[in-house]
Design a protein around this motif. Structure first.
Motif, PDB file in Angstrom:
ATOM      1  N   GLU A  28      -2.585   7.287   1.156  1.00  0.00           N
ATOM      2  CA  GLU A  28      -3.201   8.593   1.403  1.00  0.00           C
ATOM      3  C   GLU A  28      -4.665   8.599   0.950  1.00  0.00           C
ATOM      4  O   GLU A  28      -5.518   9.164   1.623  1.00  0.00           O
ATOM      5  CB  GLU A  28      -2.395   9.670   0.677  1.00  0.00           C
TER       6      GLU A  28
ATOM      7  N   PRO B 270      -4.123  13.072  -4.279  1.00  0.00           N
ATOM      8  CA  PRO B 270      -2.872  13.554  -3.689  1.00  0.00           C
ATOM      9  C   PRO B 270      -1.761  13.711  -4.720  1.00  0.00           C
ATOM     10  O   PRO B 270      -1.870  13.190  -5.832  1.00  0.00           O
ATOM     11  CB  PRO B 270      -2.522  12.465  -2.671  1.00  0.00           C
TER      12      PRO B 270
ATOM     13  N   GLU C 252       0.854  -1.199   0.000  1.00  0.00           N
ATOM     14  CA  GLU C 252       0.000   0.000   0.000  1.00  0.00           C
ATOM     15  C   GLU C 252       0.886   1.245   0.000  1.00  0.00           C
ATOM     16  O   GLU C 252       0.597   2.231  -0.652  1.00  0.00           O
ATOM     17  CB  GLU C 252      -0.905   0.044   1.239  1.00  0.00           C
TER      18      GLU C 252
ATOM     19  N   GLU D 122       1.220  12.472  -4.409  1.00  0.00           N
ATOM     20  CA  GLU D 122       1.796  11.128  -4.559  1.00  0.00           C
ATOM     21  C   GLU D 122       0.679  10.203  -5.006  1.00  0.00           C
ATOM     22  O   GLU D 122      -0.073   9.678  -4.209  1.00  0.00           O
ATOM     23  CB  GLU D 122       2.344  10.641  -3.212  1.00  0.00           C
ATOM     24  N   ARG D 123       0.569  10.018  -6.300  1.00  0.00           N
ATOM     25  CA  ARG D 123      -0.564   9.262  -6.808  1.00  0.00           C
ATOM     26  C   ARG D 123      -0.253   7.782  -6.840  1.00  0.00           C
ATOM     27  O   ARG D 123       0.859   7.383  -7.109  1.00  0.00           O
ATOM     28  CB  ARG D 123      -0.888   9.713  -8.214  1.00  0.00           C
ATOM     29  N   GLY D 124      -1.249   6.978  -6.579  1.00  0.00           N
ATOM     30  CA  GLY D 124      -1.036   5.548  -6.659  1.00  0.00           C
ATOM     31  C   GLY D 124      -2.343   4.799  -6.822  1.00  0.00           C
ATOM     32  O   GLY D 124      -3.392   5.239  -6.358  1.00  0.00           O
ATOM     33  N   LEU D 125      -2.264   3.696  -7.537  1.00  0.00           N
ATOM     34  CA  LEU D 125      -3.387   2.772  -7.676  1.00  0.00           C
ATOM     35  C   LEU D 125      -2.810   1.374  -7.457  1.00  0.00           C
ATOM     36  O   LEU D 125      -1.609   1.220  -7.275  1.00  0.00           O
ATOM     37  CB  LEU D 125      -4.000   2.887  -9.075  1.00  0.00           C
ATOM     38  N   TYR D 126      -3.655   0.379  -7.494  1.00  0.00           N
ATOM     39  CA  TYR D 126      -3.164  -0.986  -7.311  1.00  0.00           C
ATOM     40  C   TYR D 126      -2.634  -1.515  -8.650  1.00  0.00           C
ATOM     41  O   TYR D 126      -3.420  -1.796  -9.553  1.00  0.00           O
ATOM     42  CB  TYR D 126      -4.285  -1.874  -6.795  1.00  0.00           C
ATOM     43  N   PRO D 127      -1.322  -1.616  -8.796  1.00  0.00           N
ATOM     44  CA  PRO D 127      -0.762  -1.932 -10.119  1.00  0.00           C
ATOM     45  C   PRO D 127      -1.140  -3.307 -10.647  1.00  0.00           C
ATOM     46  O   PRO D 127      -1.197  -3.504 -11.860  1.00  0.00           O
ATOM     47  CB  PRO D 127       0.755  -1.847  -9.885  1.00  0.00           C
TER      48      PRO D 127
ATOM     49  N   ARG E 203      -3.171  18.564   3.663  1.00  0.00           N
ATOM     50  CA  ARG E 203      -3.268  17.413   4.575  1.00  0.00           C
ATOM     51  C   ARG E 203      -3.837  17.826   5.930  1.00  0.00           C
ATOM     52  O   ARG E 203      -4.504  17.019   6.583  1.00  0.00           O
ATOM     53  CB  ARG E 203      -1.895  16.761   4.735  1.00  0.00           C
TER      54      ARG E 203
ATOM     55  N   LEU F  99      -5.381  14.668   7.849  1.00  0.00           N
ATOM     56  CA  LEU F  99      -4.315  13.669   7.813  1.00  0.00           C
ATOM     57  C   LEU F  99      -3.187  14.097   8.754  1.00  0.00           C
ATOM     58  O   LEU F  99      -2.474  13.263   9.293  1.00  0.00           O
ATOM     59  CB  LEU F  99      -3.780  13.498   6.390  1.00  0.00           C
TER      60      LEU F  99
ATOM     61  N   ASN G 133       2.750   1.426  -3.430  1.00  0.00           N
ATOM     62  CA  ASN G 133       1.835   1.829  -4.502  1.00  0.00           C
ATOM     63  C   ASN G 133       1.240   3.214  -4.276  1.00  0.00           C
ATOM     64  O   ASN G 133       0.445   3.678  -5.079  1.00  0.00           O
ATOM     65  CB  ASN G 133       0.692   0.817  -4.625  1.00  0.00           C
ATOM     66  N   GLN G 134       1.600   3.844  -3.172  1.00  0.00           N
ATOM     67  CA  GLN G 134       1.151   5.207  -2.839  1.00  0.00           C
ATOM     68  C   GLN G 134      -0.368   5.297  -2.767  1.00  0.00           C
ATOM     69  O   GLN G 134      -0.961   6.291  -3.190  1.00  0.00           O
ATOM     70  CB  GLN G 134       1.700   6.202  -3.857  1.00  0.00           C
ATOM     71  N   VAL G 135      -1.001   4.269  -2.260  1.00  0.00           N
ATOM     72  CA  VAL G 135      -2.457   4.259  -2.146  1.00  0.00           C
ATOM     73  C   VAL G 135      -2.890   4.695  -0.748  1.00  0.00           C
ATOM     74  O   VAL G 135      -4.048   5.007  -0.516  1.00  0.00           O
ATOM     75  CB  VAL G 135      -3.033   2.846  -2.429  1.00  0.00           C
TER      76      VAL G 135
ATOM     77  N   TYR H  43     -10.292  13.406  -3.240  1.00  0.00           N
ATOM     78  CA  TYR H  43      -8.931  13.904  -3.039  1.00  0.00           C
ATOM     79  C   TYR H  43      -7.972  13.194  -3.972  1.00  0.00           C
ATOM     80  O   TYR H  43      -7.940  11.963  -4.030  1.00  0.00           O
ATOM     81  CB  TYR H  43      -8.522  13.672  -1.585  1.00  0.00           C
TER      82      TYR H  43
END
Lengths: 412, 298
Positions: free
Chosen positions: A218, B79, A211, B81-86, B47, B52, A214-216, B77
């Motif tokens: 936040e 952010p 988590e 620092e973007r991320g998803l489940y790869p 934040r 947060l 993967n930067q999820v 939101y």
């Protein structure tokens, strides 16, 4: 509240059980073992090695035919149950030829000075490369009978000097501590629980670490509460871990059954239901404590990050302590050290289950131990949830073991 | 009631003072720009708004009071620092995150389908997120932010990693969301993007308010230091002009301190110059920012 916990849990289960690496490990490993198990007899031309625990009273019908060369002239009598199973040869050359021709599975050489030295040679083609797994007790039994001038009754008494009948006062079967299954069952129970807790907890540590990677994190923190995330992942990954264990245990059992083998524990042995129930209780509680602590660590450091191994070790260390004292726990299950280790929540899962498998533990002890552990599990979950509420997760501050424990103790 | 009200917040990490004193309020249905160079304290401020981080000092009101778990479902939101489940498929990943925001699975699936079509991602819906290009992932992030139809949208650096075509698409989307009454807070260091989109802005530098208010008013407030001039013939030399540059089809005269546009116009009239254009040049946000910081330091 529950709905989101369920969503997290379901996602964890689906994500993990559809992962190629998990499928490979869960189903591939037993498959490879099965292939090795069944392919070996084809390669060696013999039946799979029996895992049975034999003794002098076993029937000779399951035995391989073996030869012997008796230079001492001691062997005059072959007991009835071994007739046809032991073939005499005049010299080692003919015995060796018979072995190569596959007429016998092994042969013994009894030297002329056997009575003085007590030594004999067992020539056995062991393909495993490990401990010899032949049936040398056959010759030991035969020699004993002949040393006692063919008196099989006396030989039986010497072979098994104590015909012990145990009457259990408690409802649960009491077992005597020794070096046989009475030792290995508690040992194996403790070790299996240790491995299950470590493996399942590592899944949560990696999940949390991913988590972060993967930067999820936040986005998740704006969608679910720390408790929902932690609880969902805990239960989801516990289910994944248990499923894996069931698959391994099931395929192991199926493998033995299909191979015509069985785990031939002594007739008096039975796995008490209470042991299974306590194993589940202590697994769930132990897993909750350790998975929470490792999960918090993963959230802060990411998966397999260099430098975080110290923290991993610090957290896992208490679970390893009972393993160092395993023999002591089995030899003296109600000693002070055994009781203390099985009451302290961080050492309790392995210590208590080792003792329970040995038998003779008063009921109040596992109950009290479980209550302590339940309290520790709640505290661990609450402390780790605190990690998600602190700036430590997002502020980019350097991780240190000391800081982690400071946060867990609520001093930040 | 303002959707967001921030009053004199401060936040430090050890000896680093990320936010020293920031205050502002966001109006309902506007695009509010939070601007500043990297490290100015924008992300930390966001934040703090989102609970947060707890502020060391000051107060924050979101959607009428302190942040609650229920309110989080009314906020979208994205952010920095973007991320998803790869390892998840694009569709499954968005549906899962949508359900965590309170949508039913069926509804989430339906909305995801609609947005994937709108964002030209429909044919990629079964691909794993890690197989998508950076721009596609960025669009997926935007879908994730607005999927649950939030009333407050907070986007940190919305144009990062976007090519010009997708950048325009995001701008159009933000305008569309504003027209539907959504409140948007946009944090960026790309100041020229703000000029096109934002109604009001907050300029932050070193954790403090530098400028705050309506963008047009601020630009007018900082205007008067340059004029755009085009004449039928050659432009004469005029006193008080400090710098001359070309600006579209006109000449931009940057004026010296103490010279006003009226002074320049009078000088031109006095020389009987036939003017085709005379316009007070509005400063860019970047120019305003530099001047505001300089004035603050002085």
């Amino acid at each position: 509240m529950m709905h989101k916990t369920w969503l997290v849990m379901r996602n964890e289960i689906l994500t993990n059980v559809t992962r190629r690496s998990w499928l490979l490990l869960t189903f591939g490993l037993p498959l490879i073992l099965a292939l090795v198990f069944f392919a070996r007899p084809l390669l060696t031309g013999s039946a799979p090695v029996s895992s049975s625990v034999s003794d002098g009273s076993s029937s000779g019908s399951e035995l391989d035919i073996e030869g012997y060369v008796d230079h001492s002239g001691l062997i005059r009598t072959i007991t009835e149950d071994l007739e046809g199973k032991l073939v005499a040869y005049a010299d080692e050359v003919s015995a060796s030829s018979a072995l190569e021709a596959g007429q016998i599975a092994a042969y013994y050489v009894i030297p002329a000075d056997y009575v003085q030295s007590g030594h004999f040679t067992y020539v056995y083609p062991d393909f495993t490369g490990f401990e010899p797994q032949g049936q040398s007790w056959v010759m030991r039994w035969t020699l004993l009978v002949n040393l006692l001038d063919g008196d099989t009754k006396l030989a039986s008494q010497v072979w098994n000097p104590m015909d012990l009948k145990v009457t259990a006062l408690a409802a649960e079967p009491q077992r005597e501590v020794g070096t046989g299954w009475e030792y290995w069952v508690p040992y194996a129970t403790g070790m299996i629980l240790y491995m299950m807790i470590i493996m399942s907890s590592s899944l949560l540590r990696n999940s949390m670490g991913n988590e972060r990677k993967n930067q999820v994190m936040e986005v998740l923190m704006l969608s679910v509460t720390p408790r929902q995330m932690l609880t969902g992942k805990l239960f989801g990954l516990a289910a994944v871990g248990l499923l894996q264990t069931l698959v391994w245990a099931g395929t192991g059992y199926a493998m033995l059954s299909l191979g015509g083998q069985s785990v031939n524990l002594p007739a008096g042995f039975e796995l008490p239901l209470s042991l299974v129930v306590w194993s589940l209780v202590y697994f769930v509680l132990g897993y909750t404590v350790y998975a929470s602590l490792l999960g918090g660590l993963g959230a802060l450091t990411g998966p397999n990050q260099m430098g975080s191994s110290t923290a991993d070790f610090v957290i896992i260390w208490p679970l390893i302590i009972p393993i160092f004292f395993m023999t002591l726990l089995i030899d003296n299950p109600n000693g002070t050290l055994a009781v203390v280790l099985s009451m302290f929540p961080l050492t309790a899962p392995v210590a208590m289950m080792t003792r329970l498998a040995g038998g003779g533990v008063p009921l109040w002890q596992p109950v009290l131990g479980a209550v302590w552990m339940a309290g520790a599990a709640l505290l661990a979950m609450r402390a780790v949830a605190r990690v998600f509420r602190t700036q430590m997760l997002l502020s980019g501050q350097t991780f240190s073991v000391k800081r982690y424990f400071t946060v867990l103790l609520g001093r930040v | 009631m303002h959707p967001v009200e921030v009053s004199h917040i401060a936040k430090s990490f050890g000896s680093t003072r990320a936010v020293v004193d920031v205050s502002f309020a966001v109006e309902r249905g506007e695009i509010f720009g939070m601007l500043g160079p990297n490290g100015a304290g924008k992300t930390t401020t966001l934040r703090v708004i989102l609970d947060l981080f707890k502020p060391d000092r000051g107060t924050v009101s979101v959607l009428g009071g302190p942040m609650t778990e229920q309110k989080k479902e009314r906020i979208g939101y994205m952010p920095e620092e973007r991320g998803l489940y790869p390892d998840l498929s694009l569709e499954r990943c968005l549906v899962y995150l949508g359900t965590l925001k309170g949508l039913g699975a069926g509804e989430a699936r339906q909305r995801v389908g609609g947005y994937l079509a709108q964002f030209d991602l429909a044919e990629h819906r079964k691909k794993k997120v890690k197989e998508l290009s950076k721009g596609m992932q960025q669009k997926a992030q935007i879908i994730n932010t607005i999927l649950h139809d939030p009333e407050l949208i907070i986007i940190d650096e919305p144009f990062a990693s976007l090519d010009p075509v997708n950048m325009q698409m995001v701008k159009d989307l933000l305008r569309d969301l504003r027209s539907r009454g959504k409140t948007i807070i946009m944090s960026t260091h790309q100041m020229h993007q703000v000029e096109e989109l934002c109604d009001r802005i907050l300029l932050i530098d070193e954790g403090r308010n530098v400028l705050y208010g309506n963008l047009d008013e601020i630009r007018r407030q900082y205007s008067g230091h340059a004029v755009l001039v085009r004449a039928a013939g050659e432009l004469p030399v005029v006193p008080g002009v400090e710098q001359v540059s070309l600006h579209n089809n006109a000449v931009k005269w940057t004026l010296a301190q103490g010279t006003t546009p009226q002074d320049v116009l009078q000088a031109l009239m006095a020389q009987n110059v036939i003017l085709e254009k005379f316009e007070i040049a509005l400063p860019t946000v970047e120019e305003i920012f530099i001047r505001a910081v300089e004035e603050g330091e002085a």
